[in-house]
Design an enzyme around this catalytic site. Structure first.
Site, mmCIF file in Angstrom:
data_model
loop_
_atom_site.group_PDB
_atom_site.id
_atom_site.type_symbol
_atom_site.label_atom_id
_atom_site.label_comp_id
_atom_site.label_asym_id
_atom_site.label_seq_id
_atom_site.Cartn_x
_atom_site.Cartn_y
_atom_site.Cartn_z
ATOM 1 N NE ARG A 19 -0.451 1.761 3.565
ATOM 2 C CZ ARG A 19 0.629 2.533 3.705
ATOM 3 N NH1 ARG A 19 1.827 2.005 3.918
ATOM 4 N NH2 ARG A 19 0.544 3.838 3.624
ATOM 5 C CG ASP B 33 -3.081 8.065 -1.982
ATOM 6 O OD1 ASP B 33 -2.978 8.550 -0.848
ATOM 7 O OD2 ASP B 33 -2.822 6.876 -2.247
ATOM 8 C CE LYS C 17 -5.476 5.834 4.021
ATOM 9 N NZ LYS C 17 -6.449 4.966 3.287
HETATM 10 O O1 MRU Z 1 -4.816 3.314 1.860
HETATM 11 P P1 MRU Z 1 -3.328 3.507 1.852
HETATM 12 O O2 MRU Z 1 -2.672 2.982 3.064
HETATM 13 O O3 MRU Z 1 -2.704 2.991 0.569
HETATM 14 O O4 MRU Z 1 -3.151 5.079 1.847
HETATM 15 C C1 MRU Z 1 -1.860 5.597 1.771
HETATM 16 C C2 MRU Z 1 -1.801 7.056 1.897
HETATM 17 O O5 MRU Z 1 -2.787 7.749 2.009
HETATM 18 C C3 MRU Z 1 -0.428 7.680 1.799
HETATM 19 O O6 MRU Z 1 -0.347 8.829 2.569
HETATM 20 C C4 MRU Z 1 -0.138 8.026 0.331
HETATM 21 O O7 MRU Z 1 -0.351 6.911 -0.489
HETATM 22 C C5 MRU Z 1 1.224 8.531 0.130
HETATM 23 S S1 MRU Z 1 2.428 7.301 0.359
HETATM 24 C C6 MRU Z 1 3.958 7.950 0.040
#
Ligand code: MRU
Length: 352
Positions: free
Chosen positions: A52, A243, A254
């Site tokens: 993830r 993301d 997130k």
């Molecule tokens: O649902 P996830 O755990 O994949 O969410 C991850 C995030 O929100 C991170 O902050 C984002 O992907 C940046 S990672 C460098």
């Protein structure tokens, strides 16, 4: 505690033709490596968050689609491309929000589209080279983000972070936690506060784990404690990952990140978003058009409890991400430098 930086989060085992990941659903209790070769298992690993974090899922998908291409028996270009495209679309359907997933898969597809004159075996080799390159670039990009971000903080600073945008969300170093890891290597001392990050606890299970394992002064807080911690004067800067960044600088990360940005704005604390340029989606004008993943109800009602903690038929709203408006962002830190408002111009310059 094991120093997680000794294991790269996403790797390619060339001898076994496998994607190797740390199963993040088992952390912090157990460090278990998964060696995946089948498309269904790679898709599932991305959906279940065994791998993830935006950059990490991009790298995993690039390796995944190469492994799928390897298995294609067609020898003529058109049949090969049809099957490649099917595998690409399948992996792309694993999660909708992090643009790095589509960015990496598109990059892989361009290798196929740009080599129509080559035979299928040659194309497969080029796909392998591209997947390896995407993975190696991620390490260099995250290091550069860390160095750029490090210029914004000083020894002894208090930092708040949300979710996990660390080593575990990338191949190495992370984005938002990269300055902490690099500063720590130089002997700098930071005090990092990790939001636990409901509902999947990436802050508690992953950020707290990777930082504490390295010996960084780490304090875990519940998401609703951030205001109190900021009010106490313990935070000099907020660093988060993201993301997808829209062309106007709105940043999707997130769920809960936008609330942290509102608090930081109220307490006049700089709010920094760390993003590789592969996370910037110039095709999207503003954050309103970013697709937000909805996750199943059980992640909130029962997943982390011994017994269900909500009435049986209760309605649940479980979006995985939210969008922080550009007006609340002090700077977006990429591998090419620190972009400040107006983001529409500065992000464009940064992508040149
Ligand atoms: O649902 P996830 O755990 O994949 O969410 C991850 C995030 O929100 C991170 O902050 C984002 O992907 C940046 S990672 C460098």
């Amino acid at each position: 505690m094991t120093d997680i930086l000794k294991n790269e989060t996403v790797a390619f085992d060339e001898a076994k033709n496998a994607l190797v990941i740390i199963d993040q659903t088992k952390l912090p209790g157990k460090i278990e490596m998964l060696s995946l070769t089948k498309q269904e298992d790679i898709h599932k690993a991305i959906y279940l968050l065994q791998v993830r974090g935006a950059p990490a899922i991009g790298v995993a998908a690039a390796i995944g689609v190469y492994l799928a291409a390897r298995e294609i028996s067609a020898t003529d270009y058109n049949s090969f491309y049809i099957q490649f495209k099917k595998a690409k679309d399948y992996l792309a359907s694993a999660r909708p929000t992090a643009v790095n997933l589509f960015w990496a898969l598109d990059r892989m597809e361009r290798v196929v589209l740009g080599n129509t004159q080559k035979n299928v075996d040659e194309i497969k080799n080029l796909l392998k080279d591209e997947a390896v390159k995407i993975r190696e670039e991620d390490i260099a990009v995250c290091r550069a983000i860390g160095e750029n971000a490090l210029s914004l903080i000083k020894d002894g600073d208090g930092i708040l972070t949300h979710c996990n945008a660390g080593q575990l969300a990338t191949v190495k170093y992370g984005t938002a936690l990269s300055p902490v890891h690099l500063g720590h290597e130089k002997g700098m001392k930071f005090r990092v506060f990790c939001d636990e990050t409901r509902p999947l606890l990436q802050g508690a299970r992953l950020s707290a784990f990777e930082l504490a394992a390295r010996g960084v002064d780490t304090t875990l807080i519940c998401d609703n404690m951030a205001s109190q911690v900021m009010k106490s004067g313990w935070i000099n800067a907020v660093f988060v990952g993201c993301d997808r960044v829209a062309a106007n600088g709105d940043a999707c990360n997130k769920i809960g990140t936008s609330g942290v940005a509102i608090l930081a704005n109220y307490y006049k604390i700089p709010f920094y978003v760390c993003a590789p340029t592969s996370t910037i989606d110039t095709a999207i004008e503003s954050g309103e058009s970013i697709p937000i993943e909805q996750r199943p109800a059980h992640e909130i009602t029962e997943m982390w409890y011994k017994e269900r903690m909500a009435p049986p038929e209760i309605k649940v709203f479980n979006p995985a991400f939210d969008v922080t408006p550009n007006s609340l962002i002090t700077a977006i830190i990429t591998e090419h430098g620190v972009c400040r408002p107006p983001f529409k111009q500065t992000l464009k310059q940064c992508l040149k």
